[in-house]
Scaffold this motif. Structure first.
Motif, PDB file in Angstrom:
ATOM      1  N   GLY A 179      39.456  27.354  43.922  1.00 15.08           N
ATOM      2  CA  GLY A 179      38.057  27.797  44.455  1.00 15.08           C
ATOM      3  C   GLY A 179      37.733  28.942  43.516  1.00 15.08           C
ATOM      4  N   SER A 180      38.682  29.711  42.928  1.00 15.98           N
ATOM      5  CA  SER A 180      38.270  31.142  42.291  1.00 15.98           C
ATOM      6  C   SER A 180      39.535  31.315  41.404  1.00 15.98           C
ATOM      7  CB  SER A 180      38.309  32.089  43.442  1.00 15.98           C
ATOM      8  OG  SER A 180      38.293  33.460  42.752  1.00 15.98           O
ATOM      9  N   SER A 212      41.163  33.899  41.316  1.00 21.60           N
ATOM     10  CA  SER A 212      41.824  34.693  42.008  1.00 21.60           C
ATOM     11  C   SER A 212      43.192  33.598  42.666  1.00 21.60           C
ATOM     12  CB  SER A 212      41.212  35.381  43.104  1.00 21.60           C
ATOM     13  OG  SER A 212      40.482  34.733  44.155  1.00 21.60           O
ATOM     14  N   ASP A 213      42.893  32.477  42.630  1.00 20.97           N
ATOM     15  CA  ASP A 213      43.885  31.466  43.177  1.00 20.97           C
ATOM     16  C   ASP A 213      45.064  31.195  42.327  1.00 20.97           C
ATOM     17  OD1 ASP A 213      42.575  31.536  45.750  1.00 20.97           O
ATOM     18  OD2 ASP A 213      41.264  29.935  44.641  1.00 20.97           O
ATOM     19  N   ARG A 248      30.089  28.091  45.658  1.00 21.53           N
ATOM     20  CA  ARG A 248      29.636  28.832  44.645  1.00 21.53           C
ATOM     21  C   ARG A 248      29.276  27.545  43.521  1.00 21.53           C
ATOM     22  NH1 ARG A 248      34.554  33.081  44.209  1.00 21.53           N
ATOM     23  NH2 ARG A 248      33.607  34.356  45.467  1.00 21.53           N
ATOM     24  N   ALA A 250      42.701  23.913  46.141  1.00 21.07           N
ATOM     25  CA  ALA A 250      43.409  25.269  46.597  1.00 21.07           C
ATOM     26  C   ALA A 250      42.206  26.122  46.837  1.00 21.07           C
ATOM     27  CB  ALA A 250      44.537  25.903  45.701  1.00 21.07           C
ATOM     28  N   ALA A 251      42.180  26.546  47.969  1.00 24.59           N
ATOM     29  CA  ALA A 251      41.058  27.636  48.478  1.00 24.59           C
ATOM     30  C   ALA A 251      41.411  28.677  49.541  1.00 24.59           C
ATOM     31  CB  ALA A 251      39.685  27.108  48.797  1.00 24.59           C
ATOM     32  N   GLY A 252      40.963  29.693  49.514  1.00 24.86           N
ATOM     33  CA  GLY A 252      41.242  30.936  50.585  1.00 24.86           C
ATOM     34  C   GLY A 252      40.122  31.161  51.426  1.00 24.86           C
ATOM     35  N   MET A 253      40.181  31.917  52.212  1.00 22.37           N
ATOM     36  CA  MET A 253      39.069  32.277  53.245  1.00 22.37           C
ATOM     37  C   MET A 253      38.495  31.073  54.149  1.00 22.37           C
ATOM     38  SD  MET A 253      37.522  35.433  50.919  1.00 22.37           S
ATOM     39  CE  MET A 253      36.545  36.228  52.060  1.00 22.37           C
ATOM     40  N   CYS A 303      45.075  29.211  50.773  1.00 21.87           N
ATOM     41  CA  CYS A 303      45.392  30.365  49.987  1.00 21.87           C
ATOM     42  C   CYS A 303      45.276  31.564  50.764  1.00 21.87           C
ATOM     43  CB  CYS A 303      44.543  30.640  48.640  1.00 21.87           C
ATOM     44  SG  CYS A 303      44.943  29.141  47.640  1.00 21.87           S
TER      45      CYS A 303
HETATM   46  C1  RP5 Z   1      37.800  31.204  47.989  1.00 25.91           C
HETATM   47  O1  RP5 Z   1      37.588  32.318  48.234  1.00 25.91           O
HETATM   48  C2  RP5 Z   1      38.644  31.096  46.887  1.00 25.91           C
HETATM   49  O2  RP5 Z   1      39.512  30.054  46.932  1.00 25.91           O
HETATM   50  C3  RP5 Z   1      39.622  32.589  47.150  1.00 25.91           C
HETATM   51  O3  RP5 Z   1      40.733  32.273  47.579  1.00 25.91           O
HETATM   52  C4  RP5 Z   1      38.829  33.132  48.003  1.00 25.91           C
HETATM   53  C5  RP5 Z   1      38.273  34.383  47.464  1.00 25.91           C
HETATM   54  O4  RP5 Z   1      37.781  34.204  46.059  1.00 25.91           O
HETATM   55  P1  RP5 Z   1      37.290  35.560  45.046  1.00 25.91           P
HETATM   56  O5  RP5 Z   1      36.146  36.282  45.899  1.00 25.91           O
HETATM   57  O6  RP5 Z   1      38.477  36.175  44.747  1.00 25.91           O
HETATM   58  O7  RP5 Z   1      36.633  34.970  44.089  1.00 25.91           O
HETATM   59  O8  RP5 Z   1      36.611  30.505  47.646  1.00 25.91           O
END
Ligand code: RP5
Length: 162
Positions: A9-10, A12-13, A40, A63-66, A87
């Motif tokens: 997703g980013s 940052s992953d 996004r 893979a993604a967070g939040m 994540c």
């Molecule tokens: C998710 O939000 C992404 O996978 C990441 O883990 C999290 C934060 O993203 P960033 O704000 O660091 O780009 O979409």
């Protein structure tokens, strides 16, 4: 051999994805990595998933967070197997991403690995591809044996440290 598609997703992953790509490379499995977000860049994520089978992929890792909707959004647009990696972000210890990834409605499965489980995501992808690939199954067997030998080596030395 079919490729493994990895979507995060980013950027940052990336550290979590690196664990997956290291594992795939060690097993000689071709892969492709993209940064597409369910929120996004939803159109790019959808197009990638919808075209993945005809583009030579056999399994996808997302893979993604939040509020981690990426794996579910990918799974909604393909019947290839989708592996989700929740994540960990700076708050909630990854529980937010774990629940967002694992709690899929009936009909759209996502095989969810542990929080930050990039290595296991790659191994599960390899095991899926190995169902129809005896040479890859043999490489997985040899890795299992080597991993077990490494643990037994530590067992043989543990008393020296205590
Ligand atoms: C998710 O939000 C992404 O996978 C990441 O883990 C999290 C934060 O993203 P960033 O704000 O660091 O780009 O979409």
């Amino acid at each position: 051999m079919k490729k493994v598609g990895i979507i995060m997703g980013s950027d940052s992953d990336l550290p979590i994805i690196k664990k997956a790509t290291d594992t795939l490379r060690a097993l000689d499995i071709p892969y492709e990595v993209h940064i597409y977000s369910a929120h996004r860049t939803p159109e790019q994520a959808k197009d990638f998933a919808a075209n993945a089978r005809k583009n030579g992929f056999g399994v996808l890792i997302a893979a993604a967070g939040m509020a981690a909707h990426l794996a579910g959004a990918i799974a909604a647009n393909t019947t290839l197997p989708v592996i989700g990696i929740p994540c960990k972000s700076s708050v909630l210890d990854g529980m937010d991403a774990l629940l967002s990834t694992v709690m899929m409605p009936t009909g759209i499965p996502v095989a969810t690995v542990a929080i930050n489980g990039g290595g296991n995501a790659a191994l599960l992808a390899a095991q899926i591809l190995a169902v129809e690939d005896a040479a890859l199954a043999d490489r997985l067997d040899r890795k299992r044996a080597a991993d077990a030998a490494a643990v037994l080596e530590k067992d043989a030395r543990v008393m020296e440290q205590l």
